[in-house]
Design a protein around this motif. Structure first.
Motif, short mmCIF file in Angstrom:
data_model
loop_
_atom_site.label_atom_id
_atom_site.label_comp_id
_atom_site.label_asym_id
_atom_site.label_seq_id
_atom_site.Cartn_x
_atom_site.Cartn_y
_atom_site.Cartn_z
N ALA A 142 5.88 -35.14 16.87
CA ALA A 142 6.92 -36.01 17.70
C ALA A 142 8.23 -36.34 16.86
N ASN A 143 8.05 -36.49 15.43
CA ASN A 143 9.01 -36.90 14.70
C ASN A 143 9.74 -35.71 14.50
N PHE A 144 9.28 -34.66 14.39
CA PHE A 144 9.97 -33.53 14.22
C PHE A 144 10.68 -33.06 15.34
N LYS A 145 10.31 -33.28 16.61
CA LYS A 145 10.97 -33.17 18.01
C LYS A 145 12.09 -33.85 17.86
N ASN A 146 11.85 -35.39 17.42
CA ASN A 146 13.20 -36.20 17.50
C ASN A 146 14.27 -35.81 16.45
N VAL A 147 13.85 -35.16 15.47
CA VAL A 147 15.08 -34.70 14.47
C VAL A 147 15.70 -33.36 15.23
N ILE A 148 14.85 -32.67 15.82
CA ILE A 148 15.61 -31.51 16.85
C ILE A 148 16.54 -32.07 17.70
N LYS A 149 16.31 -33.20 18.28
CA LYS A 149 16.98 -33.79 19.24
C LYS A 149 18.25 -34.39 18.84
N ILE A 150 17.93 -34.82 17.64
CA ILE A 150 19.31 -35.48 16.99
C ILE A 150 20.40 -34.15 16.72
N VAL A 151 19.86 -33.33 16.08
CA VAL A 151 20.75 -32.38 15.68
C VAL A 151 21.29 -31.43 16.80
N THR A 152 20.61 -31.26 18.06
CA THR A 152 21.21 -30.56 18.93
C THR A 152 21.69 -31.15 19.98
N SER A 153 21.88 -32.84 19.74
CA SER A 153 22.61 -33.56 20.82
C SER A 153 23.98 -33.54 20.82
N CYS A 198 18.04 -40.10 8.43
CA CYS A 198 19.40 -40.26 7.90
C CYS A 198 19.99 -38.86 7.80
N TYR A 199 19.12 -37.93 7.17
CA TYR A 199 19.78 -36.62 6.94
C TYR A 199 20.13 -35.87 8.35
N ALA A 200 19.27 -35.96 9.28
CA ALA A 200 19.68 -35.51 10.90
C ALA A 200 20.85 -36.10 11.10
N ASP A 201 20.85 -37.69 11.05
CA ASP A 201 22.04 -38.31 11.79
C ASP A 201 23.60 -38.13 11.12
N SER A 202 23.34 -37.65 9.64
CA SER A 202 24.42 -37.39 9.03
C SER A 202 25.16 -36.18 9.87
N TYR A 203 24.39 -35.33 10.19
CA TYR A 203 24.86 -33.96 10.94
C TYR A 203 25.58 -34.57 12.12
N LEU A 234 32.64 -26.78 3.82
CA LEU A 234 32.15 -27.98 3.55
C LEU A 234 31.15 -28.24 4.82
N VAL A 235 31.39 -28.25 6.20
CA VAL A 235 30.76 -28.31 7.12
C VAL A 235 29.34 -27.29 7.38
N SER A 236 29.38 -26.18 6.73
CA SER A 236 28.59 -25.35 6.62
C SER A 236 27.42 -25.64 5.46
N ASP A 237 27.94 -26.35 4.43
CA ASP A 237 27.22 -26.88 3.47
C ASP A 237 26.60 -25.73 2.60
N PHE A 256 20.96 -25.77 11.83
CA PHE A 256 19.58 -24.71 11.81
C PHE A 256 18.97 -25.20 10.30
N ARG A 257 19.87 -25.26 9.33
CA ARG A 257 19.24 -25.31 8.04
C ARG A 257 18.73 -26.58 7.82
N ILE A 258 19.07 -27.85 8.66
CA ILE A 258 18.58 -29.08 8.60
C ILE A 258 17.39 -29.07 9.08
N VAL A 259 17.08 -28.35 10.35
CA VAL A 259 15.85 -28.25 11.00
C VAL A 259 14.77 -27.83 10.02
N LEU A 260 15.26 -26.64 9.36
CA LEU A 260 14.29 -25.82 8.54
C LEU A 260 13.75 -26.84 7.55
#
Length: 301
Positions: free
Chosen positions: A290-301, A234-239, A157-160, A264-268
């Motif tokens: 800038a928005n794409f960078k914010n998504v990466i920040k959410i996923v890697t935080s 929201c997609y990134a925040d769910s991660y 599930l976690v790897s989706d 990694f899949r979410i970023v792509l």
């Protein structure tokens, strides 16, 4: 000790509806055709402004097990589902979106799967249905069956990859929600990711069938098709919510590699959505980056 609570129905099927006049009749007809009979249908009309109510009313009048709740305010899908859970009188919960439909054997097969294997959750395969061209596409990535312990299924599930965080192709013991205070969060999209994760975590056994019993309707008005920046976050925040929950249970290390793969899949996915989605907001290149960078920040935080 077995649960001694007496339930009025085997299953409560929860159907949130908002402006689904094009699809809701087919949805409700598919419910009427269910082989299993001891179930209730809780339809939440979320302040629809089209003719959804008139269509629903016809089914309410001829089916005693169909219950209609007319919201006084627009709640959104999460709060509508939460209201349905509070109203439900069934031992098990199933969720159906107002633009999708189900096989006549959906409830029967899913219920039998749980009872036969003494499981807490059952999952089925599904079809993608492209309504514009009347095309059915089988989900080949979920062609497996069996009964698994919670920790085995959490890795998937976690790897989706072969198991996804959709509530609509699953049947849950209601007690998973009520005993663990699980509710759908207020999000525009991916609201079911953390909910499915929590139910899997608190379950003991989960059964899966490769049979495709649910029909997911792909059309231009669907939530995923009408992607915008808020939904992307929201997609990134769910991660991030998945990570925080597993850490709160001191269990993140066990699933870290699977979670990173999902990141990694979410970023792509977000990258391609932002660049190529027809309905994406018009942004300048710097704003897009800038928005794409914010998504990466959410996923890697």
């Amino acid at each position: 000790m077995k649960n001694s609570k007496i339930y009025k129905f085997k299953i409560s099927l929860i159907v949130p509806v908002y402006n689904q006049e094009r699809f809701i009749e087919r949805t409700l007809k598919s419910i009427e055709k269910q082989i299993l009979k001891n179930f209730e249908v809780i339809i939440i009309n979320d302040c629809s402004t089209d003719h959804s109510f008139e269509i629903i009313e016809k089914f309410i009048n001829k089916n005693e097990n169909f219950i209609l709740i007319n919201s006084e305010i627009n709640r959104g899908v999460s709060e509508s589902r939460n209201l349905g859970i509070k109203t439900a009188k069934g031992e098990y919960l199933a969720f159906l979106d107002g633009d999708d439909f189900i096989s006549p054997y959906f409830l029967k097969k899913m219920y039998d799967l749980i009872v036969k294997n003494n499981s807490d959750i059952s999952c089925c395969n599904y079809w993608f249905y492209y309504s514009k061209i009347n095309l059915y596409f089988f989900n080949i990535l979920s062609m497996f069956s069996g009964t698994y312990l919670s920790n085995e299924m959490l890795k998937k599930l976690v790897s989706d990859v072969v198991v996804h965080s959709y509530v609509w192709n699953k049947l849950f013991k209601k007690s998973l929600f009520t005993e663990n205070n699980i509710e759908f969060p207020d999000m525009d999209i991916c609201e079911d990711v953390i909910v499915v994760l929590k139910t899997f975590y608190f379950s003991k056994k989960i059964s899966v069938t490769y049979l495709p019993l649910y029909f997911y309707n792909k059309h231009k008005e669907s939530c995923v098709s009408s992607m915008n920046l808020n939904k992307i976050f929201c997609y990134a925040d769910s991660y991030r919510k998945v990570k925080y929950f597993l850490k709160s249970k001191s269990n993140y290390k066990k699933y870290k590699c699977y979670h990173k793969f999902l990141g990694f899949r979410i970023v792509l996915s977000v990258f391609f959505i932002m660049l190529f989605n027809k309905n994406k907001e018009k942004l300048k290149f710097k704003e897009l980056c800038a928005n794409f960078k914010n998504v990466i920040k959410i996923v890697t935080s």
